[in-house]
Design an enzyme around this catalytic site. Structure first.
Site, mmCIF file in Angstrom:
data_model
loop_
_atom_site.group_PDB
_atom_site.id
_atom_site.type_symbol
_atom_site.label_atom_id
_atom_site.label_comp_id
_atom_site.label_asym_id
_atom_site.label_seq_id
_atom_site.Cartn_x
_atom_site.Cartn_y
_atom_site.Cartn_z
ATOM 1 N N SER A 52 4.534 3.601 0.606
ATOM 2 C CA SER A 52 5.516 4.689 0.530
ATOM 3 C C SER A 52 5.930 5.047 -0.890
ATOM 4 C CB SER A 52 6.759 4.340 1.357
ATOM 5 O OG SER A 52 6.486 4.473 2.730
ATOM 6 N N LYS A 55 5.628 8.630 -1.760
ATOM 7 C CA LYS A 55 6.660 9.646 -1.518
ATOM 8 C C LYS A 55 7.366 10.069 -2.797
ATOM 9 C CE LYS A 55 7.536 8.322 3.306
ATOM 10 N NZ LYS A 55 6.877 7.008 3.439
ATOM 11 N N SER A 112 12.830 6.923 3.492
ATOM 12 C CA SER A 112 11.370 6.818 3.453
ATOM 13 C C SER A 112 10.736 7.411 4.705
ATOM 14 C CB SER A 112 10.933 5.353 3.283
ATOM 15 O OG SER A 112 9.600 5.274 2.837
ATOM 16 N N LYS A 214 12.136 3.753 -5.527
ATOM 17 C CA LYS A 214 11.486 3.809 -4.216
ATOM 18 C C LYS A 214 10.813 2.486 -3.878
ATOM 19 C CE LYS A 214 10.354 6.141 -0.570
ATOM 20 N NZ LYS A 214 10.367 4.861 0.174
#
Length: 374
Positions: A52, A55, A112, A214
């Protein structure tokens, strides 16, 4: 070429810095986003599944679209079946509804949400596949040479990869390019559809200086984290990939950040528009012009070592009009203990049009004799 010293080297006690700590991860990097200097790294260019962390690029492109006025935070995004059905972590948007860009962006960054990522990709580019093309083009523009995206979410695919270094470059762009949106990365919770979810970056609760960015996790990627923290005037970005637990990724990042802040600092050496030197101009309407930098210049140095920096300007020995603002007239170099930290062009900060006929002739005569006796 004329060598002009800007600062002299002052004698000071040697700065002692220990070796970086051992980090339990497949790869990692610690970067100063202002100077771009790497403080510590291991396997930082190894291509690995980013999960992720992908992202961050999805969010960056949305932020770029917002900045350029092609979309707005208040725009309502229709949720397709494709977005609604996307597997993995979710914001829990519902098919057939409309959700604001702002809520979806929070869903991507904080929760997320794979569903939110696909919805935004479809809204920006028409389809997730077209959005992926934009992702890869943007990666190349940012210098992410070892990155390839095949989706907007980070779901596993053999051709979907990135590196710790490339992800640090992406984080740097997020922080520097769109600072107005960066506070989203520090938000600890987001509630959508009556479902409140926490930010998976546990360092937001543990370290007040951490304000992003993140997390990522899949079976293939392990537990990954890109984090950034600012203490006083110094900021660092830390990336770790392939740790064995969510707790491990937080602990390893914390070790990296603590090491960076303990032993290094970021210093602005030159301000945008600051005159570094006044140069002689021949054959112009003026005899002098200001030379300097058109952007701020930062260096990352051991704490307390600013007086050990050596700076020189290597200026063209003969500068003839006409000169336009931004013309390159030489280079500035800054070194520390023999290591070159800065090697950048110095530019004209003022314009000098060509002088009249008699001024040009007179300056040509003077220049002849100056060069003759040098």
């Amino acid at each position: 070429m004329l060598m002009l010293a800007l600062t002299g080297k002052a004698m000071s006690q040697s700065v002692l810095i220990p070796s970086p700590p051992q980090i339990a991860g497949s790869s990692y990097v610690l970067m100063d986003p202002k100077s771009g200097r790497i403080i510590m790294e291991e396997n930082s260019h190894e291509r690995l599944p980013p999960a992720s962390l992908t992202k961050m690029m999805t969010a960056y492109i949305v932020e770029r679209e917002l900045d350029e006025g092609r979309i707005a935070m208040s725009d309502m995004v229709p949720i397709s079946v494709n977005a609604w059905k996307t597997e993995g972590s979710r914001t829990f948007v519902r098919e057939g509804t409309q959700v604001s860009v702002e809520d979806l962006l929070r869903g991507v960054i904080i929760q997320s949400g794979n569903d939110a990522s696909v919805a935004l990709a479809e809204f920006v580019a028409g389809s997730e596949g077209a959005f992926v093309d934009i992702m890869n083009q943007q990666a190349q523009l940012l210098g992410m040479k070892d990155t390839n995206f095949v989706n907007a979410t980070g779901l596993p695919s053999p051709e979907h990869f990135s590196t710790a270094y490339d992800l640090a470059m992406l984080a740097r762009a997020i922080i520097n390019d769109y600072p107005e949106n960066y506070p989203l990365y520090a938000e600890k919770h987001f509630t959508y559809n009556n479902i409140r979810q926490p930010n998976r970056n546990s360092l937001l609760w543990r370290d007040d200086s951490v304000d992003g960015l993140k997390t990522g996790h899949t079976e293939e990627a392990g537990y990954c984290l890109v984090a950034s923290a600012k203490r006083n005037d110094t900021r660092f970005i830390a990336v770790v990939m392939g740790t064995n637990s969510s707790e491990a990724r937080a602990q390893e990042i914390q070790k990296m950040l603590n090491y960076g802040f303990r032993y290094y600092e970021s210093e602005r050496l030159f301000r945008s528009g600051q005159e570094l030197i006044e140069a002689r101009v021949w054959g112009g309407q003026a005899d002098q012009l200001s030379v300097g930098m058109t952007e701020d210049v930062y260096v990352t140095i051991p704490r307390g070592s600013r007086n050990d920096l050596e700076s020189t300007v290597d200026l063209d020995s003969v500068i003839k009009a006409p000169i336009k603002v931004g013309d390159e007239l030489g280079r500035v170099k800054v070194s520390y203990n023999g290591e070159v930290l800065v090697d950048q062009p110095v530019l004209a900060l003022t314009e000098v049009p060509e002088g009249g006929f008699f001024k040009r002739i007179w300056d040509a005569i003077k220049l002849f004799f100056v060069q003759l006796f040098q």
